[in-house]
Scaffold this motif. Structure first.
Motif, mmCIF file in Angstrom:
data_model
loop_
_atom_site.group_PDB
_atom_site.id
_atom_site.type_symbol
_atom_site.label_atom_id
_atom_site.label_comp_id
_atom_site.label_asym_id
_atom_site.label_seq_id
_atom_site.Cartn_x
_atom_site.Cartn_y
_atom_site.Cartn_z
ATOM 1 N N PRO A 126 -1.055 -1.378 8.634
ATOM 2 C CA PRO A 126 -1.365 -0.097 7.976
ATOM 3 C C PRO A 126 -0.163 0.521 7.240
ATOM 4 N N LEU A 127 1.057 0.130 7.617
ATOM 5 C CA LEU A 127 2.220 0.692 6.904
ATOM 6 C C LEU A 127 2.174 0.386 5.407
ATOM 7 N N ARG A 128 1.580 -0.756 5.070
ATOM 8 C CA ARG A 128 1.556 -1.157 3.663
ATOM 9 C C ARG A 128 0.665 -0.263 2.795
ATOM 10 N N ILE A 129 -0.217 0.503 3.450
ATOM 11 C CA ILE A 129 -1.053 1.439 2.680
ATOM 12 C C ILE A 129 -0.151 2.457 1.966
ATOM 13 N N LEU A 130 1.005 2.747 2.587
ATOM 14 C CA LEU A 130 1.920 3.739 2.019
ATOM 15 C C LEU A 130 2.541 3.254 0.714
ATOM 16 N N ASP A 131 2.446 1.958 0.466
ATOM 17 C CA ASP A 131 3.098 1.331 -0.679
ATOM 18 C C ASP A 131 2.113 1.020 -1.803
ATOM 19 N N CYS A 132 0.804 1.299 -1.567
ATOM 20 C CA CYS A 132 -0.223 0.887 -2.527
ATOM 21 C C CYS A 132 -0.107 1.719 -3.811
ATOM 22 N N LYS A 133 -0.277 1.010 -4.963
ATOM 23 C CA LYS A 133 -0.116 1.708 -6.252
ATOM 24 C C LYS A 133 -1.447 2.265 -6.772
ATOM 25 N N VAL A 134 -2.563 1.931 -6.100
ATOM 26 C CA VAL A 134 -3.877 2.375 -6.588
ATOM 27 C C VAL A 134 -3.975 3.906 -6.445
ATOM 28 N N PRO A 135 -4.339 4.610 -7.554
ATOM 29 C CA PRO A 135 -4.304 6.089 -7.522
ATOM 30 C C PRO A 135 -5.092 6.699 -6.358
ATOM 31 N N ARG A 136 -6.300 6.149 -6.038
ATOM 32 C CA ARG A 136 -7.069 6.836 -4.988
ATOM 33 C C ARG A 136 -6.411 6.649 -3.612
ATOM 34 N N CYS A 137 -5.703 5.537 -3.413
ATOM 35 C CA CYS A 137 -4.985 5.356 -2.145
ATOM 36 C C CYS A 137 -3.797 6.316 -2.072
ATOM 37 N N ARG A 138 -3.148 6.502 -3.214
ATOM 38 C CA ARG A 138 -2.029 7.459 -3.280
ATOM 39 C C ARG A 138 -2.511 8.853 -2.893
ATOM 40 N N LYS A 178 2.138 3.390 14.036
ATOM 41 C CA LYS A 178 0.943 2.706 13.517
ATOM 42 C C LYS A 178 -0.319 3.395 14.016
ATOM 43 N N GLU A 179 -0.321 3.749 15.306
ATOM 44 C CA GLU A 179 -1.478 4.456 15.883
ATOM 45 C C GLU A 179 -1.739 5.746 15.103
ATOM 46 N N ALA A 180 -0.663 6.475 14.816
ATOM 47 C CA ALA A 180 -0.806 7.746 14.100
ATOM 48 C C ALA A 180 -1.382 7.502 12.701
ATOM 49 N N LEU A 181 -0.913 6.423 12.048
ATOM 50 C CA LEU A 181 -1.430 6.115 10.710
ATOM 51 C C LEU A 181 -2.909 5.726 10.775
ATOM 52 N N LEU A 182 -3.260 4.906 11.776
ATOM 53 C CA LEU A 182 -4.658 4.475 11.920
ATOM 54 C C LEU A 182 -5.547 5.696 12.108
ATOM 55 N N ALA A 183 -5.081 6.631 12.960
ATOM 56 C CA ALA A 183 -5.871 7.843 13.200
ATOM 57 C C ALA A 183 -6.010 8.636 11.897
ATOM 58 N N PHE A 184 -4.894 8.722 11.134
ATOM 59 C CA PHE A 184 -4.910 9.497 9.900
ATOM 60 C C PHE A 184 -5.901 8.921 8.880
ATOM 61 N N PHE A 185 -5.906 7.601 8.724
ATOM 62 C CA PHE A 185 -6.753 6.987 7.693
ATOM 63 C C PHE A 185 -8.173 6.718 8.184
ATOM 64 N N LEU A 229 -5.206 9.591 -1.123
ATOM 65 C CA LEU A 229 -5.657 9.646 0.272
ATOM 66 C C LEU A 229 -4.503 9.686 1.267
ATOM 67 N N ARG A 230 -3.335 9.211 0.849
ATOM 68 C CA ARG A 230 -2.243 9.184 1.839
ATOM 69 C C ARG A 230 -1.400 10.463 1.829
ATOM 70 N N ASP A 261 -13.509 4.486 3.802
ATOM 71 C CA ASP A 261 -14.401 4.110 2.696
ATOM 72 C C ASP A 261 -13.726 4.295 1.332
ATOM 73 N N GLY A 262 -12.778 5.230 1.284
ATOM 74 C CA GLY A 262 -12.141 5.534 -0.003
ATOM 75 C C GLY A 262 -11.007 4.588 -0.355
ATOM 76 N N LEU A 263 -10.498 3.847 0.616
ATOM 77 C CA LEU A 263 -9.336 2.983 0.347
ATOM 78 C C LEU A 263 -9.739 1.788 -0.512
ATOM 79 N N CYS A 264 -8.784 1.258 -1.274
ATOM 80 C CA CYS A 264 -9.073 0.064 -2.088
ATOM 81 C C CYS A 264 -9.298 -1.130 -1.150
ATOM 82 N N PRO A 265 -9.913 -2.222 -1.638
ATOM 83 C CA PRO A 265 -10.200 -3.354 -0.746
ATOM 84 C C PRO A 265 -8.938 -3.895 -0.057
ATOM 85 N N ASP A 266 -7.805 -3.945 -0.819
ATOM 86 C CA ASP A 266 -6.563 -4.432 -0.200
ATOM 87 C C ASP A 266 -6.158 -3.541 0.970
#
Ligand code: HAM
Length: 420
Positions: free
Chosen positions: A206-218, A180-187, A220-221, A192-197
């Motif tokens: 933060p693990l759930r960011i990996l599952d987001c279907k929004v194109p800009r989140c995809r 989780k720490e590594a993901l937090l550091a990465f994002f 960014l990850r 600012d670019g992530l969707c509101p969810d």
């Protein structure tokens, strides 16, 4: 409501009717047969539970709990929810009935309706059915492999092909914090670019960011750290051991390092079976380990693993092949009241022997009765009249090829058994 207003089923809820119901029954029978050969026993928990059972197990910050639960206050002032899934109830059962005192592993299955207030679309309903399986008390990868191969055997038995099986490990309470720490550091640079969810998920899970279907989140990850690089020794060995066993059992699989699940209780193994013949709702089954949940609910430290199959999605895939329509074994036609009485007795005997028998309408002509037999697509028509009664035999006709003959009344059962 005006007196002429018609009722329809609620949005996202469906009547399951013939002929489709025959596919459901075939699938349910196959599940029972396959699961029995792995020693699973059925349990039937109620469809409503205390709301906190779900919020604590599935997780406060999941879509299911935040947006999709059918929750109400009962007349005693308690918060009750219709189950959005089966695992939490089965774990409650396990703890409440001290099932840990029975020899491990204890293996159970359940089937029935689940409720999620989602936006209905093809393959996604508000009342949907799952068949699920859960195994308690075994920590090693052998039970993961057993449960997964049982799932694949079931899917194969009902004739589903072209499915893919994806698997991942999401670690345990020991290794997930570092990940989780590594993901937090990465994002942290792209918040600012992530969707509101996902901005919310960044703080909560933060693990759930990996599952987001929004194109800009995809986007960014891309290049995000992979959980499989952060697994502790125990989780790493478990995962490697499981992949080897799947090979031994011939279960082809793809490791999907970005896969996460929408429920918080998972530890180590998670998996999904998908079909590319379905639209966006393409997961036909999903599951994983939840080694901490029994303890969380007040039971002893008990590892566990399970899955649930989404019935509607399976049925959708099977429907393209067409539903088998069962037809009567026998249609009974008769001429005259005495023949009618005798027909009742013979029909009763055949029904108690397990044949599906339809009796013609009293007082209709033989021609009308034969037309009805045709409309029923009965396999055999039996015809009883005065002549037959006096000779102690009965006329038979096979509708498929119009073959016909006569048979002594006492021999009908054997005659039909040999031919049906
Ligand atoms: P789940 O991924 O939430 O997992 O659901 C399992 C399956 O149920 C999905 O793969 C899908 O086929 C079906 N499903 C889910 N929501 C809907 C819906 N709204 N409409 C139609 N089908 C749906 C669980 O429920 C976990 N309890 C699985 C499990 C058991 N994990 C461990 N043990």
């Amino acid at each position: 409501m005006s007196s002429s207003e018609r009722y329809t089923a609620l949005k996202g809820m469906k009547d399951i009717m013939p002929p489709e119901i025959h596919i459901w029954q075939m699938v349910e029978r196959a599940a029972r047969d396959v699961f029995a050969s792995y020693g699973l026993m059925e349990i039937r928990p109620p469809i409503a539970e205390a709301t906190s059972l779900f919020t604590r197990s599935i997780g406060e910050n999941t879509d299911i709990v935040e947006k999709e639960m059918y929750t109400f206050t009962d007349k005693g002032g308690r918060s009750i929810s219709l189950r959005p899934e089966g695992t939490a109830s089965v774990v409650r059962c396990y703890v409440e009935h001290h099932l840990h005192t029975l020899p491990a592993p204890q293996k159970y299955f359940y089937s029935g309706p689940m409720f999620r207030y989602e936006r209905p679309q093809s393959g996604r309903q508000r009342q949907f059915y799952q068949i699920g399986a859960e195994a308690f008390g075994s920590a090693g990868p052998a039970i993961d492999a057993e449960i997964i191969s049982m799932l694949m055997r079931f899917l194969q038995k009902i004739g589903l092909e072209g499915l893919s099986f994806q698997i991942n490990s999401i670690g345990c309470r020991n290794c997930r914090p570092a990940y989780k720490e590594a993901l937090l550091a990465f994002f942290s640079g792209s918040l600012d670019g992530l969707c509101p969810d996902c901005s919310r998920r960044y703080l909560q899970n933060p693990l759930r960011i990996l599952d987001c279907k929004v194109p800009r989140c995809r986007e960014l990850r891309k290049g995000a750290p992979k959980i499989t690089d952060y697994l502790c020794k125990d989780c790493g060995e478990h995962f490697d051991g499981l992949l080897k066993l799947l090979e031994v059992l011939g279960v082809s699989h793809t490791v999907e390092p970005d896969m996460v699940r929408g429920l918080d209780y998972y530890t180590k193994t998670i998996f999904e079976v998908t079909s590319n013949s379905l639209g966006s709702q393409n997961a036909v089954a999903a599951g994983g380990r939840y080694d901490a949940l029994v303890k969380e609910f007040g039971g002893p430290d008990t590892p566990a693993i399970g899955f649930a199959v989404g019935m509607e999605r399976i049925i959708e895939l099977l429907k393209t092949a067409g539903a088998p329509v069962p037809v009567p074994d026998v249609f009974f036609a008769y001429i005259g009241m005495q023949a009618f009485r005798e027909s009742l007795i013979i029909a009763d005997r055949l029904r108690s022997a397990g044949f599906w028998v339809e009796l013609a309408e009293a007082s209709s002509s033989l021609k009308v009765q034969m037309r009805r037999a045709d409309r029923h697509s009965a396999k055999y028509v039996l015809i009883l009249g005065d002549d037959e009664l006096s000779s102690g035999s009965i006329k038979w006709k096979r509708l498929a090829d119009s073959a016909q003959g006569e048979i002594p009344i006492p021999d009908i059962e054997v005659f039909l058994r040999e031919r049906l």
